[in-house]
Design an enzyme around this catalytic site. Sequence first.
Site: not given
Lengths: 323, 345
Positions: A59, A128
Amino acid sequence: MKQMSYAAALVDGLYEALASDEKVSIVSGHPVGFGPHRALMDRVYDDFHDRIFDPPNSEAAIAGMGAGAAMLGERPFINLSTSIFSYVGWSQIVNDAPNVHHMSDGMLTAPVVYYGLHGVRGNGAAQHSGSPQAMLWNAPGLQIALPSSPSDVKGLLLWALRSRNPTFFLTHAKLLSIEGPVAEGLYETPFGVAEIKRAGRDVTIIATSLMVVVALQAAETLAKEGVEAEVVDPRTLTPFDEKTLLASVERTGRLVVVDECPLRCGVAAEITATIAEKGFKFLKSPPVRITRPDVPIPFSTPIEDELVPNAAKVVAAVRELLR
Amino acid sequence: MSSNSNPPLDKSTAQRMAERMLVMRRFEEKTLDLFQRKLIPGMYHLYIGQEAGGSAVLDALGSEDSLLTNHRGHGHVVGRGSDLGRSFSELLGKANGLTGGRGGSVHMCDPERGFLISSAILGSNISLALGAGYAIKRSGEKKVAVVFFGDASLEEGITFEVMNIAAMRKLPVLFALENNNLGAIALHEGGYSASNSVLKQFTRIPELFGVKTVQLLAGDTLASKIAGAREAVDYCRAGNGPVFCELQSVHWPGSNMVFAQMLTGVMDLGMAWGEREPQGEHAGWVRDHDPVLRMAREFIAAGLMSRDELLALDRKVCEEVECAAQFAIDSPLPEPQSAYHHVFA
């Protein structure tokens, strides 16, 4: 106008962007997840496979790559998947891309679009289920879009991919299946223009993303009790349309803000502070924030549900406010 | 690189290299002087000691190539030809600095010369260079994106992610590692940060990703360094993918501490030919490792430049640097209201 899902509208926007601008490319090609909506991307892969790069799990590198490519005129759409993965590339997202224009004295821009799904998606547990928008809102130079409808997700995306500034574009897993009318072809929904999603005279409910859907559900229930709630969606946090929000509060005199970020320094905190500072004289009662409490999101359904803003909580708050 | 197998330099290359290295050195000596006169606010890092490798890479580049540097980037910017007055102005936070006083020492930027923004975050500039490589590859142009970084960036995870992607996509990125760690004093010995890696042979990292490596050793001749840099740039430009070029230098003792000091004295070209002898604790660095003196000795020995030519060039550079510094001193500070400019395009 065509009736389609939020996911289909997002993919339609991406397709139109790729078809209309050679500089647009996609890094990580599954913005609508690997679930039932995945197949929507097939036509994008078929027609633009050479402009989609499915990267390694890096990322930070792809976030920096997006900013660097954008400096040379590219229009990269950097899909970080679940938006909390942005934390892994945080330095590039909040400390590189948004600073480029200022640090270069206006000579350069880095108009990259970072993308991710935010919020409590259901049993995602603590890592998440996050919503990074409040933290992102503290990064000057970064635009933030939080579309709540199929029409908005397509129009705002097309605007973002033509903007001269970097954008973080946030969708929500629980929005992907909602349906609505969407115009065909190319159109842009400008940033910095709030929309009154439902007009009403008694209370202003400000919400973004999935919380707009929640607020509209609450407004339906309240309408049966004779209470007309006005639901206003800023649609983008940066730029921020204070004017439309203040005008609504001027009409209704009451404010409820619904937000999926934790309470402290959340999006609701900033919106409430802005209205209190600039619209104090309009308020007939103290503003109300309905947010996630400052608690990590747990896995199991009943303890997850307990923490998430929903229509019943909004209805109860409005009733209390008008009592 | 072996110094024997390289073609001899031509006079114009030697002239260009000498001027570039002298500009780099005299600019930094003046920077330290300005700082000690309290004219430079904030933090800065000097390029002294690294002029040979950096100059060789800059010499191998074309005018259309993209460059990114890091917090130790003055040498790259002035070595690429950015205006000296506007460069000093930036260090002094003046309105006519390269970035109007917004970036300062660690964010030097000059898009006209291909310099994209300098990120002062270790590893971040390497990821931005990955993006430049991505853009160049997409455009189909035969350009190269060069990023200069220090050995400390090899302690950051993002550097490994970037090498993986650059190798996977064969992106035209030249990773220019400036390894100034030779002879550096580590924190525990009272110095500034030095390399803190179990790996001592840094080229093993790109090798793991199948990335071509080129080493320019501290002791190599400039002719050899230039040949190595050209090999690296040409390989990259030809579309073969990324190259990792290690530019070794022996750590300049003046930057052992957080704020640099002129421990080695102002450079004296006469020391290149024994007219004067280096003195003091750090005489060894000056005698054996100062890249500018080594350049002078090499060019004289090869008959590329004479002592007088070098001295005349140095006088010209010193005058330009002095004049540029005065320009910066005399320049106005930014208007306070300009703080709000350029948040959004």
